[in-house]
Design a protein around this motif. Structure first.
Motif, mmCIF file in Angstrom:
data_model
loop_
_atom_site.group_PDB
_atom_site.id
_atom_site.type_symbol
_atom_site.label_atom_id
_atom_site.label_comp_id
_atom_site.label_asym_id
_atom_site.label_seq_id
_atom_site.Cartn_x
_atom_site.Cartn_y
_atom_site.Cartn_z
ATOM 1 N N ASP A 83 55.129 43.300 61.769
ATOM 2 C CA ASP A 83 53.652 43.760 62.619
ATOM 3 C C ASP A 83 54.048 43.486 63.953
ATOM 4 O O ASP A 83 53.492 44.379 64.963
ATOM 5 N N ARG A 84 54.636 42.483 64.479
ATOM 6 C CA ARG A 84 54.911 41.854 65.752
ATOM 7 C C ARG A 84 56.268 41.589 66.100
ATOM 8 O O ARG A 84 56.698 41.007 65.026
ATOM 9 N N LEU A 85 56.838 41.725 67.347
ATOM 10 C CA LEU A 85 58.073 41.268 67.552
ATOM 11 C C LEU A 85 58.140 39.816 67.726
ATOM 12 O O LEU A 85 56.923 39.203 67.932
ATOM 13 N N LEU A 86 59.158 39.056 67.397
ATOM 14 C CA LEU A 86 59.399 37.915 67.436
ATOM 15 C C LEU A 86 58.532 36.853 66.177
ATOM 16 O O LEU A 86 58.238 35.975 66.400
ATOM 17 N N THR A 87 58.261 37.972 65.293
ATOM 18 C CA THR A 87 57.925 37.113 64.104
ATOM 19 C C THR A 87 58.900 36.499 63.043
ATOM 20 O O THR A 87 58.953 35.363 62.798
ATOM 21 N N ASN A 88 60.023 37.039 62.874
ATOM 22 C CA ASN A 88 61.185 36.650 62.362
ATOM 23 C C ASN A 88 62.557 36.408 62.914
ATOM 24 O O ASN A 88 62.841 35.475 63.019
ATOM 25 N N TRP A 89 62.454 37.508 63.574
ATOM 26 C CA TRP A 89 63.705 37.465 64.729
ATOM 27 C C TRP A 89 63.437 36.465 65.834
ATOM 28 O O TRP A 89 62.170 36.531 66.320
ATOM 29 N N PRO A 90 64.071 35.543 66.305
ATOM 30 C CA PRO A 90 63.712 34.457 67.197
ATOM 31 C C PRO A 90 63.666 34.455 68.465
ATOM 32 O O PRO A 90 62.902 33.783 69.312
ATOM 33 N N THR A 91 64.556 35.526 69.160
ATOM 34 C CA THR A 91 64.544 35.606 70.545
ATOM 35 C C THR A 91 64.687 36.928 71.107
ATOM 36 O O THR A 91 65.023 37.808 70.327
ATOM 37 N N ILE A 92 64.534 36.963 72.622
ATOM 38 C CA ILE A 92 64.536 38.376 73.077
ATOM 39 C C ILE A 92 65.787 38.251 73.623
ATOM 40 O O ILE A 92 66.269 37.507 74.580
ATOM 41 N N PRO A 93 66.984 39.034 73.268
ATOM 42 C CA PRO A 93 68.418 39.224 74.061
ATOM 43 C C PRO A 93 68.247 39.715 75.476
ATOM 44 O O PRO A 93 67.662 40.598 75.317
#
Length: 284
Positions: A133-143
């Protein structure tokens, strides 16, 4: 889930996306990076009856996929002025409810964004793990792709923006030092709290400008992109290609962007073998 089940989910999503959006009469097609794109190229090869299509890859890996499939790759900078890609297929590390994406886990974000913005429509293909539903929920970082000279300055600035521990991405062989992109830049991975959508801000779930510890997707992307030394940010947000072209046709002011960063549709291969399609209208 087993590895084979995840790969089956990727293949199912790729086949459906290609069936829905690949036209054999196309002249130019963008091919992104990542493990799911293997199945996209496989599906295009099976569906293509036109040997004259030119494929624009986003990096070394995708170029090799195109070549190995017997298709014709060209570099992005050889596209004639005014020529747009009919469609671009790419993967994502995570996708939110508004179709904003995080990309860059494979360190190709700059070229991926170039290709997405040059396409009439960008279609994303992923497996169920990327559906959030939202970014950085499961993926940990902004590249973030950063000039080597500026990496320490950018890391310090990211901490001021609220990232607790931005770090320089290294190669798998640690003694080889920082990972380098196709542009010979570095990648900094910056963790943040889950990013709000525009609807979240409207609903009062946070200011979204960082002042209360919350960031909205577009706001954090612009804040990071504004740092001197940053080449590109691995957030794909804003308009999609179809909307960008409509805006340019209707807007009397000068606009240099003809395509968009967001996909018009995201195809998620699910654990049960089905495919869910997320668009601006919702999910089916």
């Amino acid at each position: 889930m087993t590895d084979s089940a995840v790969e089956s989910a990727k293949r199912a999503a790729a086949q459906r996306a290609v069936r829905d959006h690949f036209d054999p009469s196309s002249t130019h097609v963008g091919i992104g990076s990542g493990t799911t794109i293997v199945y996209v190229v496989e599906a295009i090869k099976s569906a293509s009856t036109n040997p004259n299509i030119l494929f624009v890859p986003t990096g070394y890996q995708s170029r090799q996929l195109v070549i190995n499939a017997g298709l014709t790759p060209i570099s992005f900078d050889t596209l004639p002025d005014g020529v747009m890609l009919d469609v671009a297929f790419d993967g994502a590390d995570e996708v939110d409810a508004d179709l904003n994406c995080i990309k860059g886990g494979g360190a190709c974000l700059f070229q991926e964004k170039l290709v997405a913005e040059r396409a009439r429509k960008f279609v994303c293909v992923a497996d169920y793990r990327k559906r959030q539903d939202r970014l950085l929920t499961n993926w940990p970082t902004i590249p973030i792709e950063v000039a080597p000279l500026a990496q320490r300055k950018v890391v310090a600035a990211l901490k001021l923006l609220g990232s607790p521990s931005p770090s320089l991405r290294t190669t798998l062989l640690e003694k080889s030092g920082p990972l380098k992109t196709d542009q010979d830049f570095f990648i900094v991975d910056a963790p943040f709290e889950p990013l709000l959508t525009a609807k979240d801000v409207e609903a009062g779930k946070g200011k979204g400008d960082g002042t209360d510890g919350t960031w909205e997707v577009n706001a954090i992307s612009k804040a990071i992109k504004g740092l001197t030394g940053v080449l590109e940010v691995g957030i794909f947000a804003g308009q999609n290609g179809v909307d960008a072209q409509k805006s340019q046709a209707q807007d009397k002011t000068l606009s240099a962007v003809t395509g968009g960063q967001k996909p018009i549709a995201v195809y998620f291969g699910m654990a049960d073998g089905s495919v869910k399609v997320r668009t601006a209208e919702g999910e089916e």
